[in-house]
Design an enzyme around this catalytic site. Sequence first.
Site, short mmCIF file in Angstrom:
data_model
loop_
_atom_site.label_atom_id
_atom_site.label_comp_id
_atom_site.label_asym_id
_atom_site.label_seq_id
_atom_site.Cartn_x
_atom_site.Cartn_y
_atom_site.Cartn_z
N GLY A 33 0.85 -1.18 0.00
CA GLY A 33 0.00 0.00 0.00
C GLY A 33 0.88 1.23 0.00
O GLY A 33 1.32 1.71 -1.05
N SER A 34 1.19 1.73 1.19
CA SER A 34 2.09 2.89 1.28
C SER A 34 3.50 2.55 0.80
O SER A 34 4.22 3.43 0.33
CB SER A 34 2.14 3.39 2.73
OG SER A 34 0.87 3.81 3.17
N ILE A 47 -8.82 -0.85 -6.72
CA ILE A 47 -8.73 -0.05 -7.94
C ILE A 47 -10.06 0.64 -8.22
O ILE A 47 -11.07 -0.01 -8.55
CB ILE A 47 -8.31 -0.92 -9.14
CG1 ILE A 47 -7.00 -1.66 -8.82
CG2 ILE A 47 -8.17 -0.06 -10.39
CD1 ILE A 47 -5.85 -0.75 -8.39
N GLN A 84 -23.61 14.50 15.15
CA GLN A 84 -23.89 14.86 16.55
C GLN A 84 -25.01 15.88 16.65
O GLN A 84 -25.89 15.78 17.52
CB GLN A 84 -22.61 15.40 17.20
CG GLN A 84 -22.68 15.53 18.71
CD GLN A 84 -22.66 14.16 19.41
OE1 GLN A 84 -22.27 13.17 18.82
NE2 GLN A 84 -23.10 14.13 20.66
N HIS A 112 -27.41 16.25 14.58
CA HIS A 112 -28.67 15.58 14.24
C HIS A 112 -29.16 14.66 15.35
O HIS A 112 -30.32 14.22 15.32
CB HIS A 112 -28.49 14.75 12.96
CG HIS A 112 -28.60 15.53 11.70
ND1 HIS A 112 -27.66 16.46 11.30
CD2 HIS A 112 -29.54 15.52 10.71
CE1 HIS A 112 -28.01 16.97 10.13
NE2 HIS A 112 -29.15 16.42 9.76
N GLY A 113 -28.29 14.35 16.30
CA GLY A 113 -28.68 13.44 17.36
C GLY A 113 -29.01 12.07 16.81
O GLY A 113 -28.34 11.56 15.91
N GLU A 146 -4.95 7.78 -1.47
CA GLU A 146 -3.92 8.66 -2.06
C GLU A 146 -2.91 9.15 -1.02
O GLU A 146 -2.50 10.31 -1.01
CB GLU A 146 -4.56 9.83 -2.82
CG GLU A 146 -5.30 9.36 -4.07
CD GLU A 146 -5.46 10.44 -5.11
OE1 GLU A 146 -4.55 11.25 -5.30
OE2 GLU A 146 -6.53 10.44 -5.74
N THR A 202 -2.11 8.05 3.24
CA THR A 202 -2.76 8.26 4.54
C THR A 202 -2.34 9.59 5.15
O THR A 202 -1.37 10.23 4.71
CB THR A 202 -2.37 7.13 5.51
OG1 THR A 202 -0.95 7.20 5.72
CG2 THR A 202 -2.74 5.76 4.96
N GLU A 218 -0.87 9.93 7.83
CA GLU A 218 0.48 9.74 8.34
C GLU A 218 1.52 9.94 7.24
O GLU A 218 2.60 10.52 7.47
CB GLU A 218 0.61 8.35 8.96
CG GLU A 218 -0.17 8.15 10.25
CD GLU A 218 -1.67 8.04 10.05
OE1 GLU A 218 -2.42 8.25 11.03
OE2 GLU A 218 -2.11 7.72 8.93
#
Length: 390
Positions: free
Chosen positions: A141-142, A167, A346, A348-349, A373, A375, A377
């Site tokens: 991945g990364s 993909i 939140q 909207h409860g 695209e 993370t 990090e």
Amino acid sequence: MAEGFSSEQGIDFELTDEMKMLKRSVRDFALAEILPNVMKYDEAQEFPDSIVRKMGELGFLGAAIPSEFGGAGLSPVHFAIIMEELSRVDPSIGLTLAAHSGLCAQHIFMHGNNLQKRRYLPALATGAALGAWCLTEPGSGSDASGMKTTAVRDGDSYVITGNKLFITNGSHASTYVVMAKTDAIRGNKGISAFIVERSMKGVSVGKKENKLGMRASDTVAMMFDEVKVPKENLIGNEGEGFTQALVVLDSGRIGVAALSVGLAQGALDAAVKYSKERHAFGKAISEFQGIQFKLADMATEIQGARLLTYRAAMAKQNGENINLIAAQAKLFASEVAVRAASEAVQIHGGYGFIKDFPVEKFYRDAKLLTIGEGTSEVQKMVIAKNLLEL
């Protein structure tokens, strides 16, 4: 200026009249064509073929492709506006455009030769062909250097073998940019990029992912089983694929930042509307300071993310090095999108937890933006690297 915010007298943060007109037209399209079917597409995990076709007809799919190759030739800021307004209604549609234009078509435009551009870009610009970008694999991945897909030279062709994962547009695309190793010993420097057509023997679609969010966006595994690709489909030279991919990702991150701004704005729109309609203790909840502070924080962060995104788009337009600014825009905007969607739920409860209200979907969609695209990090690593090299 017709395509930006700066002027000789200083900095102008207002959109031009042309940009405002584009913003309104995309907004009108999204409300009329996308909004009525958002939950239908989401529930069924249905790819919106008719919507994508109309986007091609209106020039959205080719917005960032120069007119000489059949596109609209709009600036990166214009493209960001399109991404934002589509994603404000359905982020899945924005993600489809991001993969098609921001990754596949941009890779061919930025790194392909003139023959490749003339062969593939016109169809991508009109939507006659849909594009996909194939980098990620089950074990990489990364860390792209861990990819297993290979491309072995065989006379006037390369034979590509391997599997790709996650993909976007995969099962509906006809044009793919595929990264594969032409030299397994050289790590990242042994990765090359190829244009692969769906019609080539050995190309097949694998598992369709059952996702938390972005469910109208097509996400599948792709298999390349000894796919014979003409040497003319090598983009650039052997070993340049990883460097090309990094440049494309820098550009693509601006699009994801715009997508994030659009999602966050959509969540804020819904929260403001609900707060005015919902009454508690004898008055609209919008009159309570606790709700007002939430809305104020959301609006401020969203505007900050928007300005950072537009600045990154302007940097790209001006030919500046966008490695740092694109990472900053993508990092901040994606995290803002997650916070905005959470706060909208939140506000909207209990109603925010059910599918009758749009914030439930924004909440599910938002998380991908801090992952795809690169993370959050990874973006911090890019930003820190730039800072430490000063």
